[in-house]
Design a protein around this motif. Structure first.
Motif, PDB file in Angstrom:
ATOM      1  N   PHE A 457       0.825  -1.196   0.000  1.00 23.97           N
ATOM      2  CA  PHE A 457       0.000   0.000   0.000  1.00 23.97           C
ATOM      3  C   PHE A 457       0.867   1.257   0.000  1.00 23.97           C
ATOM      4  N   PRO A 458       0.368   2.366  -0.573  1.00 22.66           N
ATOM      5  CA  PRO A 458       1.157   3.602  -0.620  1.00 22.66           C
ATOM      6  C   PRO A 458       1.318   4.221   0.760  1.00 22.66           C
ATOM      7  N   GLU A 459       2.406   4.946   0.942  1.00 23.85           N
ATOM      8  CA  GLU A 459       2.627   5.653   2.196  1.00 23.85           C
ATOM      9  C   GLU A 459       1.627   6.803   2.328  1.00 23.85           C
ATOM     10  N   TRP A 460       1.178   7.042   3.557  1.00 25.30           N
ATOM     11  CA  TRP A 460       0.263   8.154   3.811  1.00 25.30           C
ATOM     12  C   TRP A 460       0.970   9.474   3.567  1.00 25.30           C
ATOM     13  N   GLU A 464      -2.559  14.703   0.811  1.00 20.43           N
ATOM     14  CA  GLU A 464      -3.433  13.957  -0.096  1.00 20.43           C
ATOM     15  C   GLU A 464      -4.813  13.744   0.517  1.00 20.43           C
ATOM     16  N   TYR A 466      -8.161  11.377   0.954  1.00 25.27           N
ATOM     17  CA  TYR A 466      -8.421   9.948   0.871  1.00 25.27           C
ATOM     18  C   TYR A 466      -9.919   9.691   1.009  1.00 25.27           C
ATOM     19  N   ASP A 470      -9.987   3.715   1.258  1.00 24.12           N
ATOM     20  CA  ASP A 470      -8.596   3.769   0.808  1.00 24.12           C
ATOM     21  C   ASP A 470      -7.680   3.191   1.879  1.00 24.12           C
ATOM     22  N   VAL A 472      -3.668   2.905   3.251  1.00 20.50           N
ATOM     23  CA  VAL A 472      -2.334   3.495   3.201  1.00 20.50           C
ATOM     24  C   VAL A 472      -1.452   2.806   4.237  1.00 20.50           C
ATOM     25  N   THR A 473      -0.163   3.105   4.178  1.00 19.62           N
ATOM     26  CA  THR A 473       0.784   2.597   5.168  1.00 19.62           C
ATOM     27  C   THR A 473       1.363   3.765   5.940  1.00 19.62           C
TER      28      THR A 473
END
Length: 516
Positions: A457-460, A464, A466, A470, A472-473
């Motif tokens: 998962f994408p980094e927070w 951004e 959300y 969604d 995130v990491t």
């Protein structure tokens, strides 16, 4: 017991073993309890059953002529301080030892029971009276009071029933422990004195005051025969869907963990099997003091099965006085009686159901002493090639539901955790993020359950936006958005779980997302 009713013995090698264990723990505390406790000990001594008898209850209960073989041993209750002399023992505050002999024929009835193959222990304390250790502030006089009871009735086993105000009295606890330890140390080898401490329990185990009481006794050198949990009157600690057969099981499992920890902290590591021999159970048969809580014969059979499976050292019940169906004139069955169970028992006895498999005697049990059971820590080194789950690592983070192996046991994370030792000895379940599932089984091989959530998962990013759902990491932990959010860090989840828009994923959820 009920709201309605009134020097450590060292084996020759014990000091040396305890010292070795203490040094080992100090040098490598991360090893934890199981690095020193043998899981394969063969506890000695037969478990025993003895029901409590309220000596001063009316009508008088004829414990000397038991209705069944199971009731041939009794715990006579309760010795408390005389209201007019704090250092004088009395039965319930009503009878001195001499007047109990004269008015209750107590001495003669005890002798008759012993002629018929039975025996008695004596319980000090209870809910309503003042236990001698709290009331009598002079240690010499306190020792004389305990000794007067022990010698008069030639008992090998005493029971310290501590509840209510007695548990909050720290000065009395210290005094009691000091005197009891001295009395044990002075006993000749052929006249041992077993000491049990009986404490209130919920489905979560002993209270904080209860564990403090045990710790005080151990710290003063009392060689406890065991800790007897009052598995009764659970109240709010028992969920409505939990039976009165299952509730004592939960209480005893929690008590076992607490007793293990207490002995570990006292520098006396014991195996799981030996700890079970130091756990006792005392349910309140039939109608409990809490309305709606009824411990029936089926519950008794369930508790007995569990006790035999685990190897409990003692089974008791409150009380032998109550082990019969109430007469037709007793109509208030929702309120506990002191002379009947409040349920229809037919021709059956709770004593028979609970005593099955408990064939030991009070005297034989009293001859047992406690010895540490350290083992070589190297024997518990985990082998990744034979472990079904990853071996726990201090630097790794584990999601809720993650499973690890540590010291040949499998643990599951109750919530996100990092750096928390799986077998850290704690007194209460809520103090550890790990649940023990059981040992690694012979022949097990690694199971590939590892999912790199951080890589999936994408980094927070704080700037951004959300959408709900969604993922995130953040700091290596995957989070899912509960609603639209921007600028709200997942880090705030720990301080405000309800207000945070993020929720940490469990290992099961991560596995599901990773599945093709």
């Amino acid at each position: 017991m009920s709201a309605r009713y009134p020097g450590m013995r060292l084996s020759p090698a014990r000091v040396v073993i305890a010292a070795v264990a203490a040094v080992g723990l100090a040098a490598g505390g991360v090893v934890g309890y199981q690095a020193w406790a043998s899981a394969q000990a063969d506890p000695s001594g037969e478990p025993w059953f003895a029901g409590y008898v309220d000596v001063t209850a009316t009508p008088r209960f004829a414990f000397e002529t038991p209705a069944s073989e199971a009731a041939r041993h009794a715990v006579l209750s309760f010795i408390v301080a005389d209201p007019d002399d704090a250092c004088e023992p009395s039965w319930g505050g009503y009878y001195t030892l001499d007047s109990a002999a004269a008015e209750l024929d107590l001495d003669r009835r005890i002798a008759l029971l012993r002629e018929r193959g039975g025996d008695v222990a004596v319980s000090f304390g209870g809910l309503l009276g003042d236990e001698l250790g709290s009331a009598c502030t002079d240690e010499k006089s306190l020792a004389d009071a305990y000794t007067a009871v022990i010698d008069r009735y030639s008992i090998s086993t005493i029971d310290l029933d501590l509840e209510g105000d007695e548990l909050a009295d720290t000065a009395g606890a210290e005094r009691r422990a000091s005197v009891i330890a001295e009395l044990q140390a002075e006993r000749p080898a052929d006249k041992p004195l077993a000491v049990w401490v009986t404490l209130p329990a919920s489905t979560s185990g002993l209270t904080q005051e209860g564990t403090d009481a045990v710790a005080t006794l151990l710290d003063h050198g009392v060689d406890l025969a065991g800790i007897n949990a009052m598995t009764m009157n659970f109240g709010e600690s028992r969920d409505d869907d939990v039976s009165m057969g299952a509730a004592p099981v939960s209480a005893l499992e929690a008590t076992h963990r607490q007793v293990s920890t207490l002995y570990q902290r006292a520098g006396i590591p014991l195996s799981d099997a030996t700890v079970w021999t130091k756990v006792g159970a005392t349910p309140m048969i039939g109608q409990n003091d809490v309305r709606g809580e009824i411990f029936d014969l089926a519950d008794a059979a369930e508790l007995n099965d569990f006790a035999l499976e685990k190897g409990l050292g003692r089974m008791s019940m409150w009380s032998l006085n109550r082990d019969r169906t109430c007469g037709v004139n007793y109509v208030t069955t929702g309120v506990a009686s002191d002379s009947c169970s409040g349920i229809d028992q037919g021709e059956d006895f709770f004593a028979d159901a609970l005593a099955t498999g408990f064939a030991g005697t009070l005297l034989d049990s009293a001859s047992q002493t406690t010895s540490p059971e350290p083992v070589d820590p190297a024997s518990l080194v985990d082998d990744p090639a034979t472990s079904p789950y990853p071996v726990w690592d201090e630097e790794s983070a584990y999601l809720q539901g993650s499973k690890v192996v540590w010291h040949r046991n499998v643990y599951e994370a109750k919530w996100w955790t990092s750096g928390d030792l799986p077998d850290n000895p704690v007194l209460n379940e809520w103090e550890t993020p790990w649940t023990l599932l059981g040992p690694v089984l012979p022949g097990e091989k690694p199971i590939d359950t590892t999912v790199d959530g951080a890589g999936m998962f994408p980094e927070w990013i704080g700037t951004e936006p959300y959408e709900k759902g969604d993922v995130v990491t953040f700091d290596g932990v995957p989070y899912r958005a509960k609603w639209w959010t921007q600028g709200d860090s997942p880090e705030a989840l720990s301080s405000d779980p309800d207000g945070s828009p993020w929720v940490a994923l469990t290992q099961k959820q991560v596995d599901a997302l990773a599945a093709p």
